[in-house]
Design an enzyme around this catalytic site. Sequence first.
Site, PDB file in Angstrom:
ATOM      1  N   VAL A  11       0.610  -1.066   0.004  1.00  0.00           N
ATOM      2  CA  VAL A  11      -0.171  -0.068   0.052  1.00  0.00           C
ATOM      3  C   VAL A  11       0.934   1.372  -0.021  1.00  0.00           C
ATOM      4  O   VAL A  11       0.422   1.951  -0.870  1.00  0.00           O
ATOM      5  CB  VAL A  11      -1.512  -0.026   1.428  1.00  0.00           C
ATOM      6  CG1 VAL A  11      -1.872   1.129   1.972  1.00  0.00           C
ATOM      7  CG2 VAL A  11      -2.131  -1.361   1.067  1.00  0.00           C
ATOM      8  N   THR A  86      -0.569  -5.171   9.326  1.00  0.00           N
ATOM      9  CA  THR A  86      -1.680  -5.655   9.860  1.00  0.00           C
ATOM     10  C   THR A  86      -2.692  -6.563   9.936  1.00  0.00           C
ATOM     11  O   THR A  86      -3.599  -7.048   9.656  1.00  0.00           O
ATOM     12  CB  THR A  86      -3.220  -3.940  10.341  1.00  0.00           C
ATOM     13  OG1 THR A  86      -3.504  -4.018   8.872  1.00  0.00           O
ATOM     14  CG2 THR A  86      -3.171  -2.956  10.769  1.00  0.00           C
ATOM     15  N   GLU A 151      -6.855   2.542   1.889  1.00  0.00           N
ATOM     16  CA  GLU A 151      -6.690   1.925   0.460  1.00  0.00           C
ATOM     17  C   GLU A 151      -8.017   0.297  -0.189  1.00  0.00           C
ATOM     18  O   GLU A 151      -8.118  -0.157   0.316  1.00  0.00           O
ATOM     19  CB  GLU A 151      -5.269   2.056   0.423  1.00  0.00           C
ATOM     20  CG  GLU A 151      -4.752   1.612  -1.241  1.00  0.00           C
ATOM     21  CD  GLU A 151      -5.283   2.971  -1.456  1.00  0.00           C
ATOM     22  OE1 GLU A 151      -4.914   3.965  -1.709  1.00  0.00           O
ATOM     23  OE2 GLU A 151      -6.036   2.852  -2.291  1.00  0.00           O
ATOM     24  N   GLU A 155      -3.415  -5.794  -5.760  1.00  0.00           N
ATOM     25  CA  GLU A 155      -2.096  -6.229  -6.244  1.00  0.00           C
ATOM     26  C   GLU A 155      -1.858  -6.862  -8.259  1.00  0.00           C
ATOM     27  O   GLU A 155      -3.374  -7.592  -7.952  1.00  0.00           O
ATOM     28  CB  GLU A 155      -1.416  -7.450  -5.662  1.00  0.00           C
ATOM     29  CG  GLU A 155      -1.580  -7.378  -3.768  1.00  0.00           C
ATOM     30  CD  GLU A 155      -1.139  -8.500  -3.217  1.00  0.00           C
ATOM     31  OE1 GLU A 155      -0.502  -9.320  -3.225  1.00  0.00           O
ATOM     32  OE2 GLU A 155      -0.773  -8.792  -1.515  1.00  0.00           O
ATOM     33  N   GLY A 256     -13.033 -20.359  -8.523  1.00  0.00           N
ATOM     34  CA  GLY A 256     -11.625 -21.188  -8.061  1.00  0.00           C
ATOM     35  C   GLY A 256     -12.033 -22.391  -6.798  1.00  0.00           C
ATOM     36  O   GLY A 256     -12.881 -22.550  -6.119  1.00  0.00           O
ATOM     37  N   CYS A 263      -5.117 -10.051   1.684  1.00  0.00           N
ATOM     38  CA  CYS A 263      -6.706  -9.279   2.211  1.00  0.00           C
ATOM     39  C   CYS A 263      -7.504 -10.284   2.727  1.00  0.00           C
ATOM     40  O   CYS A 263      -8.252  -9.549   4.036  1.00  0.00           O
ATOM     41  CB  CYS A 263      -6.568  -7.754   1.362  1.00  0.00           C
ATOM     42  SG  CYS A 263      -5.372  -7.113   1.286  1.00  0.00           S
TER      43      CYS A 263
END
Length: 431
Positions: A11, A86, A151, A155, A256, A263
């Site tokens: 980030v 975090t 944010e 990726e 999938g 995340c």
Amino acid sequence: MKLCIIGCGYVGLVSGTCFADLGNQVICVDNDFDKIENLKLGIIPFYEPGLRELVTKNYDANRLKFSTELNNSIKKTDIVFICVGTPTKKNSFEADISQVMKLIKKMSSSINKFKIIVTKSTVPIITGDRIEKILSKKVNKKNFSVVSNPEFLREGEAIRDFIYPDRIVVGTNHNRTNKILKKLYGPLISKGANYLQTSRRAAELIKYVSNAFLATKIAFINEISNLCEMTDVKIDDISLGIGLDKRIGQRFLRPGPGYGGSCFPKDTKALLSTAKKFDINLSIIKSVVKSNEDRSDLILKKIFQILNYKIHNKKICFLGVTFKANTDDMRDSICLKLIPALIKKGALIKYYDPTGYKKEFKNYKNVSFSKNINSALEYSDLIIVHTEWNEFKSLNFKQFKSKKLVIFDLKNIYSQNLMTNQNFKYYSVGR
Ligand code: UGA
């Protein structure tokens, strides 16, 4: 504007570089000396398309600087973005915000004039209140404003997501702060991004709820794909058929092996942990977490079925091992569950990944990295397509004429008709 970005992870580095590219003066700070020295040389600590070029361009233009000096960097700037990790606490669902809190304690002595302190790290609701309380013990309240500005970068698509965000969420009730941040994001707003000012707590929660909702969509379509397999229905038709309803939307309906990455698994759990503290039962999200965790067993069962339960000495090739394409990130990649389970049953694993060798498998005797995709394929009794890199989509399987290939496509990247017409044994998900 003069910005200080603390934490040169995903980030921080992407945001800092993109802010510099918008013409701001940016200092990116990290306590990892080697990382900072490498960044000065244009060496990026992770794979993200286009990032190296953008870092080099802005570093050469003197808009982007790298430093290990926290206090001096904060002193020189007006807006401080906290972008440290975090992660999930050990043996718990709770988010570990110790890195954020440590930083806050360290930075109070550097607040020499009015500063906006922004959390971009994903932090549980009320963290902003806690930060404000800690800072106000040492700093006059008039000299700082604490904001939540989560944010939403993915990726692999991070630069595009930064420049063309669906929305910019700024959590503050402070008018002066809001004006400054709106100006900072002005170039993106003028390109069409929605700017949403909310309370700080709402901004903190929006981030978690967004990720939990997206994770729910994925877990939902994955479960429906199980039903499709039993009823001879193609999941592709279902995703399209429901997705065309604008209330549902077409994105994030690809089935999938389950969602992974740094995340969704972390944030769904952290949200459950927060809810528990407030005595709220988020039963849907609980089921999503469980459904996703069970998914790897289901996939494993299917692999066993494909190989007629004879796994010992079977050569299995994984195409891609990261949690998704266009990243080198292995965090919560589903193959970290699949590969050890297959090894335990005596399988011999080769993997090819466009981002190279992975240290995560170094202690496994029967897992090897193949630099050459064709030799990895030729070697195999079963090919498992684990990620959806473009280079896998255009593979010429016909060259292996001497062999009847068996392919398990976990990402449905190939046309089922095309594959079966070519006489491969082809399995995919939900069809
Ligand atoms: C996710 C969110 O999409 C970002 O908006 C957010 O900023 C980020 O988390 C974060 O919190 O920092 P990311 O984890 O990079 O981004 O990746 P996604 O593209 O969202 O994929 C997450 C997982 O879901 C992957 O394992 C992916 O393969 C899987 N997925 C995604 C599916 O299985 N099906 C889909 O239809 C979409």
